[in-house]
Design a protein around this motif. Structure first.
Motif, mmCIF file in Angstrom:
data_model
loop_
_atom_site.group_PDB
_atom_site.id
_atom_site.type_symbol
_atom_site.label_atom_id
_atom_site.label_comp_id
_atom_site.label_asym_id
_atom_site.label_seq_id
_atom_site.Cartn_x
_atom_site.Cartn_y
_atom_site.Cartn_z
ATOM 1 N N PHE A 22 95.130 106.960 29.450
ATOM 2 C CA PHE A 22 96.313 107.905 29.571
ATOM 3 C C PHE A 22 97.018 108.182 28.416
ATOM 4 O O PHE A 22 97.396 109.355 27.966
ATOM 5 C CB PHE A 22 97.303 107.350 30.657
ATOM 6 N N ASP A 58 94.876 112.860 34.684
ATOM 7 C CA ASP A 58 95.090 111.352 34.675
ATOM 8 C C ASP A 58 94.727 111.159 33.101
ATOM 9 O O ASP A 58 95.254 111.435 32.209
ATOM 10 C CB ASP A 58 94.091 110.789 35.653
ATOM 11 N N ARG A 127 100.374 103.634 32.830
ATOM 12 C CA ARG A 127 101.340 104.551 33.431
ATOM 13 C C ARG A 127 101.712 103.868 34.557
ATOM 14 O O ARG A 127 101.410 103.002 35.424
ATOM 15 C CB ARG A 127 100.408 105.715 33.874
ATOM 16 N N VAL A 129 104.048 105.112 37.898
ATOM 17 C CA VAL A 129 104.233 106.321 38.732
ATOM 18 C C VAL A 129 105.469 105.920 39.708
ATOM 19 O O VAL A 129 105.365 105.093 40.435
ATOM 20 C CB VAL A 129 103.155 106.630 39.555
ATOM 21 N N THR A 130 106.550 106.650 39.464
ATOM 22 C CA THR A 130 107.653 106.410 40.325
ATOM 23 C C THR A 130 107.580 107.037 41.733
ATOM 24 O O THR A 130 106.553 108.046 42.156
ATOM 25 C CB THR A 130 109.033 106.809 39.695
ATOM 26 N N GLU A 135 104.949 110.444 36.360
ATOM 27 C CA GLU A 135 104.372 109.433 35.720
ATOM 28 C C GLU A 135 104.945 109.065 34.274
ATOM 29 O O GLU A 135 105.499 110.099 33.611
ATOM 30 C CB GLU A 135 102.793 110.083 35.325
ATOM 31 N N HIS A 136 105.042 107.915 34.213
ATOM 32 C CA HIS A 136 105.751 107.586 32.829
ATOM 33 C C HIS A 136 104.624 106.628 32.125
ATOM 34 O O HIS A 136 104.324 105.415 32.550
ATOM 35 C CB HIS A 136 106.835 106.682 33.239
ATOM 36 N N TYR A 201 101.021 101.723 39.780
ATOM 37 C CA TYR A 201 100.614 101.627 38.340
ATOM 38 C C TYR A 201 99.209 101.430 37.889
ATOM 39 O O TYR A 201 98.792 101.054 38.780
ATOM 40 C CB TYR A 201 101.492 100.529 37.675
ATOM 41 N N ASP A 202 99.030 101.875 36.971
ATOM 42 C CA ASP A 202 97.863 101.754 36.323
ATOM 43 C C ASP A 202 97.883 101.154 34.949
ATOM 44 O O ASP A 202 98.126 101.868 33.972
ATOM 45 C CB ASP A 202 96.882 103.163 36.190
#
Length: 424
Positions: A22, A58, A127, A129-130, A135-136, A201-202
């Motif tokens: 990412f 992604d 990343r 993800v909320t 995505e953060h 999350y990844d």
């Protein structure tokens, strides 16, 4: 040599900025935008004019240059790579531990050389993800380590190290009671998000040691993730160069996919529709009908760029006796009779002509018959789209190690060949 050293310095900086796929895609897109590319989004309308564009899906990205004069039926010159590398991926319920140690639950991703990950300061990156779908990106810096067992407690370790993926590959990241700790909370704090808002999350592990030039004559380069960020970076530099000089010919495309190390079977992998989707939208913007699109693909060419093997001086019997590539000898043309690589005679001739034009030396690689080779995005791209494809890449030692080794000159030579390819 000065150009090659400057190239690997930039490569090292790109690797450092790309601890996950990412990050690799985002860093490349930001860099291309700084070079005048326009970032597009898949859920929006796309321009129908010539120009320079990039789209991120992604952990993958595709960037392209439509020159003036391009029309329905214009072919694509595609430089295909992948952004992921073998590593360890954070599991659900990742906070584990015992005996006063805090540990992380991780799952093996791809085929890493497990022993090479021992006794290294690692970070977590990827990343978060909320719950609102945002995505953060997060990268922790040095946080974890797989500590090796002391030789005093395993006197036979030098006779053969055996690591169980479940029992032994559990990194430590702190001291304390696991029931009172929260690894995801650590990630949330670093990303500046509310821990309770994380919905998914990844996140993977990455080595934090900086890249290094070394050797008697500064001829070697060591870094994490050279397989395959060396190819992504080569294509990125080549596309930046083409953006300054391209005035006609084919549509230049850099396609960097995710998940190659685990088979490419995802929406952002080469077995998925990402490249086909982008090419179709480019063609549609130029008014291409079905026949025009087929003509464009027939006029297209794909270079699948992925790292390959240099001959190892201590294990020469593992290599083909007549084809033994060396570091510093130029990028590889990868050949396999069973189509694990896609290179055929017309493709080999194209590559030879391209390298002559770019004044780039190259080497041929073929596997020892007793040791089957891996595969790349090349066969998948050729199968999905019917485009003539060849497989190339820089030679490495220690492939799939946490820290791989190349020649200093080879990444630069690959980028020069890619630049010549893009400007055709």
């Amino acid at each position: 040599m000065s150009d090659a050293l400057a190239h690997v310095k930039d490569l090292g900086e790109y690797v450092a900025a790309s601890p996950s796929s990412f990050h690799a895609a985002r860093t490349a897109a930001d860099r291309l935008q700084a070079a005048g590319f326009i970032e597009l989004h898949e859920d929006a309308n796309w321009p129908e004019t010539a120009g320079k564009y990039v789209v991120v899906r992604d952990g993958a990205f595709i960037a392209w240059i439509i020159p003036e004069g391009a029309a329905a039926g214009t072919g694509f010159n595609i430089f295909g790579t992948h952004t992921d590398s073998p590593t360890f991926k954070l599991k659900p319920s990742p906070t584990t531990g015992k005996f006063g140690w805090l540990q992380a639950g991780v799952e093996v991703y791809g085929g890493p050389l497990l022993n090479s990950w021992l006794d290294r300061e690692l970070q977590l990156a990827g990343r978060l993800v909320t719950l609102d779908g945002a995505e953060h990106l997060v990268a922790t810096g040095p946080l974890l380590r797989f500590p090796q067992l002391a030789i005093h407690l395993d006197r036979a370790v030098n006779e053969g190290l055996k690591l169980d993926k479940q029992q032994h590959m559990n990194p430590v990241w702190g001291l304390g009671d696991p029931s009172a700790a929260d690894l995801l909370g650590q990630l949330a704090a670093r990303a500046g998000v509310d821990r309770e808002e994380i919905g998914g999350y990844d996140v993977v592990a990455a080595d934090t040691q900086p890249a290094q030039v070394f050797g008697a004559n500064a001829e070697f380069f060591a870094s994490g993730r050279l397989d395959n960020l060396s190819s992504v970076h080569a294509g990125l530099c080549a596309l930046e160069s083409a953006a300054e000089s391209k005035s006609g010919g084919s549509i230049a495309v850099l396609a960097a996919f995710d998940h190659e190390e685990v088979g490419s079977g995802s929406r952002s992998g080469a077995a998925g529709p990402f490249l086909e989707d982008v090419l179709a939208r480019i063609g549609a913007g130029m008014g291409a009908g079905t026949a025009d699109s087929q003509r464009a693909l027939a006029a297209s060419f794909c270079i699948s760029a992925d790292a390959g093997h240099a001959v190892h001086p201590n294990y020469a019997e593992r290599h083909d006796p007549a084809n033994r590539p060396v570091l510093g000898g130029g990028p590889l043309l990868k050949i396999n009779a069973n189509q694990r690589y896609t290179t055929d005679a017309p493709g080999a001739a194209y590559w030879a002509a391209l390298c002559r034009e770019a004044e780039v030396p190259y080497q041929e690689f073929v596997s020892n018959n007793s040791i089957p080779c891996g595969s790349t995005i090349g066969p998948l791209t050729a199968t999905r789209l019917g485009i003539r494809t060849i497989d190339v890449g820089i030679p490495l030692l220690s492939m799939h190690s946490a820290r791989e080794m190349s020649g200093v000159s080879d990444p630069f030579q690959l980028s020069r060949a890619a630049a010549a390819f893009f400007t055709r």
